[in-house]
Structures are given as structure tokens and as C-alpha cells.
Enzyme design. Structure first.
Site, PDB file in Angstrom:
ATOM      1  N   GLU A  28       0.819  -1.202   0.000  1.00  0.00           N
ATOM      2  CA  GLU A  28       0.000   0.000   0.000  1.00  0.00           C
ATOM      3  C   GLU A  28       0.859   1.261   0.000  1.00  0.00           C
ATOM      4  O   GLU A  28       1.890   1.340   0.662  1.00  0.00           O
ATOM      5  CB  GLU A  28      -0.939  -0.011   1.209  1.00  0.00           C
ATOM      6  CG  GLU A  28      -2.007  -1.086   1.087  1.00  0.00           C
ATOM      7  CD  GLU A  28      -2.947  -1.160   2.270  1.00  0.00           C
ATOM      8  OE1 GLU A  28      -4.076  -1.650   2.078  1.00  0.00           O
ATOM      9  OE2 GLU A  28      -2.573  -0.746   3.382  1.00  0.00           O
TER      10      GLU A  28
ATOM     11  N   CYS B  27       6.372  -6.803   7.312  1.00  0.00           N
ATOM     12  CA  CYS B  27       7.502  -6.325   8.112  1.00  0.00           C
ATOM     13  C   CYS B  27       7.886  -7.401   9.108  1.00  0.00           C
ATOM     14  O   CYS B  27       7.029  -8.093   9.663  1.00  0.00           O
ATOM     15  CB  CYS B  27       7.130  -5.034   8.845  1.00  0.00           C
ATOM     16  SG  CYS B  27       8.519  -4.286   9.739  1.00  0.00           S
TER      17      CYS B  27
ATOM     18  N   CYS C 112       6.671  -4.792  15.718  1.00  0.00           N
ATOM     19  CA  CYS C 112       6.234  -3.775  16.673  1.00  0.00           C
ATOM     20  C   CYS C 112       4.776  -4.062  17.016  1.00  0.00           C
ATOM     21  O   CYS C 112       3.941  -4.240  16.134  1.00  0.00           O
ATOM     22  CB  CYS C 112       6.394  -2.379  16.084  1.00  0.00           C
ATOM     23  SG  CYS C 112       8.124  -1.939  15.733  1.00  0.00           S
TER      24      CYS C 112
ATOM     25  N   CYS D 159      -1.541   6.166   9.908  1.00  0.00           N
ATOM     26  CA  CYS D 159      -0.281   5.603  10.398  1.00  0.00           C
ATOM     27  C   CYS D 159      -0.525   4.328  11.202  1.00  0.00           C
ATOM     28  O   CYS D 159      -1.359   4.291  12.103  1.00  0.00           O
ATOM     29  CB  CYS D 159       0.418   6.635  11.277  1.00  0.00           C
ATOM     30  SG  CYS D 159       2.010   6.093  11.899  1.00  0.00           S
TER      31      CYS D 159
ATOM     32  N   CYS E 250       3.522   8.501   1.037  1.00  0.00           N
ATOM     33  CA  CYS E 250       4.076   7.538   1.988  1.00  0.00           C
ATOM     34  C   CYS E 250       4.296   6.215   1.264  1.00  0.00           C
ATOM     35  O   CYS E 250       3.344   5.594   0.777  1.00  0.00           O
ATOM     36  CB  CYS E 250       3.115   7.368   3.159  1.00  0.00           C
ATOM     37  SG  CYS E 250       3.725   6.265   4.460  1.00  0.00           S
TER      38      CYS E 250
ATOM     39  N   CYS F  68       1.489  -2.138  15.556  1.00  0.00           N
ATOM     40  CA  CYS F  68       1.443  -1.842  14.130  1.00  0.00           C
ATOM     41  C   CYS F  68       0.737  -2.952  13.360  1.00  0.00           C
ATOM     42  O   CYS F  68       1.109  -4.131  13.455  1.00  0.00           O
ATOM     43  CB  CYS F  68       2.868  -1.660  13.591  1.00  0.00           C
ATOM     44  SG  CYS F  68       2.945  -1.277  11.835  1.00  0.00           S
TER      45      CYS F  68
END
Length: 362
Positions: A91, A111, A115, A338, A104, A118
Site C-alpha cells: 500500500e 515487516c 512492533c 499511520c 508515503c 502496528c
């Protein structure tokens, strides 16, 4: 297999053309066609000799990711889901503001850093994106957004803050950054391109030497105990080492400060004591803070800090002399805010493998 010319910055493209027996200026021409004119077919490149166009058709391609879906938020934020093969999608988000347009960009399919707050990290990890897949996001967005009435590009800023940890895909990210900055590519200034990292200290030092753009650090905690829990990479590179790396980076950075990103998690990292710890932690690092209200996603286990808690936290930092912004939540109605980017990550089995590789990198 045909060479995808989007994988090359000017240096690489010049070398590629030399191996084809072509002169260096041809690389500059093709770069301008690809990145400034948005050409994906060599027949569009009308100032190239027909013989060269035929040679390129035979041996090369401008391979941009296919568009899977596009969405637009009520606030004008736009999101594109791009196909990067085998059912995986990444994305890319455009955020319009009064004086700039920020794109962005993602650097990985998923990933590996895990974290805990997220959504991307919850998706798992498949692979690094190629330079073509990274720069292809800017290529697509430029085609979609066009130019302003003054014939200026709508996209003025790029942040590597999408899916993935950019510095875990170092070589491909640096190639893409080179294309963004090149006058024959997108001609962006180093001050308008930002790489965000969760704190990969050795790669921060490498970036300082190779391609020092603006730096943002996903900090999210004021002490090692909290950061170990929510940003597991901290166990490898604790806060003292991270602060020292930030100081070293600023020697060559285009901006004279580091931006510390700090997601506000109710009861976890948002108390006045945490703000006071932050002041002590960063006292030797020129910086500003970007406080990010947590954007919920299903089964996250976290709540957004209250507006009062964010206000008090901000005021404590401001009273200590820091520049502090609170990020507006943009595009949350299309899951473009975010921490909400999830894309489509089909193969989640490689996260632990990649995580182990990251932990042993020196």
C-alpha cells in the site's frame, strides 16, 4: 529475462546502456521518459532512434507494479494497493496538505520487526521490495496525481514510512532514493525525502554515508523497559546506542534535527513521567517530536490515549523547549492512517527467519 529499467538509478542505467553499446546520454533520456513523463512503453520515447527502441523492446522493460485497487478518503487522502506478485500487495498513501503533497511509500511486503502496535507487523513478512517496486509506487502516484495549475508536481515530499523497515532493505531503498533525488528522475531535494527507521543502528550509519536524507526515528518509548516490549528491535539496539547513532547521522543530514515519531498508547507510554524521561533521553540530540494518536485495528490490544493525555504530554515537551506536533489522523476511513497499512501479505512464514537475520546483522 528482460531487464526492468526501473531497478536502476542513473549510475546503474548508464552502465547498463554501456553494456548494450550505447552512449551515457541515452540513460539520461530514458530516465527522464520513465520518471518525468511516466512512459512505460519504449515507443513513447520519441527522441530515441528507432533501432534503439527496437533493441530495448527486445531486451528491457519498464515494469511497474500493476494496480489492484485505489481508494480516496473523505479528507482527500488517497491509497493505492499495488500488485507485487504471488498474491502479495503493498500500500502507498498520498496525503494532501495546504503547502505540500506527501507520498508515503512502502519498502517491504509486510515487516519482520513485529512492533506490537502496528497492523503491518501483524501481517507477517514475505520479502523485500525491489528498487523497481519501491520507485514504482512514486511512478503510479505521479501518474494519478498529475501536476498543479502552475505545472508543478502535486507530490512534493516522500516519506519512507509505509509497510516495512526501510533500512532492512538497504540497497534497494538507496537505489530508489537516488532516483527520487536525481534531476533526471524526480528531482526531489534531500530535505523533502525522509527515511523512517525503528532504530537499525548500523544501517543508519551506512545511510549517513550513502544517501543522507531527512531522518525520522520511530521512538515510541522513553525507556528501554517499555521499548523492549513494544519495539522488539530495541533489545538489539537500546536507546543509548540509538541516540548516539542519531547524533552521528546529523553530521551529514540535510536537516539539523531528527524527527522522533511517538505513537500515543493509553496507559503504556503517555504519562507525564514518560514525557519527562523523554526530555532527559534526547537532551543531546537536536530533534522535534511528532506525537501520533494510536490508530486502532482489530485485536490490537491497545487503546488511543485521551486527548487530555496527549495535550499534557505535548505541553511538558513544549515547556522544555521542544517543537512538538500532533499528527492529524488522515485517511482512517480507508485504513490509510499511520500504523494501519496492511496490504495483502500472503506468505507469513518468513517473519521469524528474517527477524533472526536482522538480529545478527552488524
Amino acid at each position: 529475462m528482460k531487464a526492468n529499467l526501473l531497478n536502476y538509478d542513473l549510475s546503474g542505467l548508464t552502465q547498463h546502456f554501456a553494456e548494450m553499446g550505447e552512449k551515457p546520454f541515452r540513460a539520461k533520456q530514458v530516465m527522464r521518459w520513465m520518471h518525468q513523463a511516466g512512459a512505460s512503453d519504449f515507443d513513447e520515447m520519441t527522441d530515441l532512434a528507432k533501432s534503439l527502441r527496437a533493441k530495448l523492446q527486445d531486451k528491457a522493460e519498464v515494469g511497474v507494479p500493476a494496480l489492484m485497487a485505489a481508494q480516496e478518503s473523505r479528507d482527500g487522502t488517497r491509497k493505492w494497493l499495488l500488485d507485487v506478485g504471488t498474491g502479495n500487495g503493498v500500500e502507498t498513501v498520498f496525503i494532501p496538505e495546504a503547502e505540500r503533497g506527501t507520498l508515503c511509500i512502502s519498502s517491504q511486503v509486510g515487516c519482520a520487526l513485529e512492533c506490537t502496535f502496528c497492523s503491518t507487523g501483524r501481517q507477517g513478512f514475505n520479502r523485500n521490495l525491489s528498487a523497481a517496486e519501491i520507485i514504482g509506487q512514486l511512478w503510479w502516484a505521479n501518474k494519478a496525481m498529475g501536476v498543479t495549475p502552475k505545472n508543478e508536481r502535486v507530490i512534493s515530499n516522500v516519506v519512507m514510512m509505509g509497510m516495512g523497515e526501510p533500512l532492512a532493505n538497504f540497497d534497494n531503498v538507496v537505489t530508489a532514493l537516488s532516483i527520487m533525488l536525481d534531476d533526471h528522475g524526480y528531482g526531489l531535494s534531500r530535505r523533502r525525502v525522509t527515511v523512517s527507521t525503528s532504530g537499525m543502528v548500523p544501517q543508519m550509519d551506512r545511510l549517513k554515508e550513502a544517501m543522507p536524507v531527512a531522518l525520522a526515528v520511530s521512538l515510541h518509548a522513553s525507556n528501554d523497559a517499555v521499548r523492549d516490549e513494544i519495539v522488539p528491535l530495541n533489545k538489539k539496539y537500546p536507546l543509548k546506542e540509538l541516540m548516539a547513532a542519531c547524533q552521528r547521522y546529523l553530521v551529514k543530514a540535510p536537516r539539523d534535527f531528527v524527527t522522533f515519531e511517538y505513537v500515543m498508547l493509553d496507559g503504556i507510554n503517555d504519562k507525564p513521567q514518560h514525557a519527562k524521561e523523554l526530555i532527559e533521553l534526547v537532551k543531546d540530540v537536536p530533534c522535534k517530536f511528532n506525537l501520533i494518536p494510536f490508530n486502532p485495528f482489530p485485536n490490537s490490544g491497545y487503546d488511543r490515549s485521551s486527548n487530555d493525555a496527549i495535550r499534557v504530554f505535548k505541553e511538558i515537551l513544549q515547556e522544555a523547549g521542544f517543537v512538538v506536533t500532533v499528527r492529524k489522523t488522515r485517511g482512517d476511513d480507508i485504513d490509510a492512517a499511520c500504523g494501519q497499512l496492511a496490504g495483502q501479505v500472503q506468505d507469513k512464514t518468513r517473519r521469524q527467519q528474517k527477524w533472526q537475520q536482522l538480529l545478527v546483522q552488524q
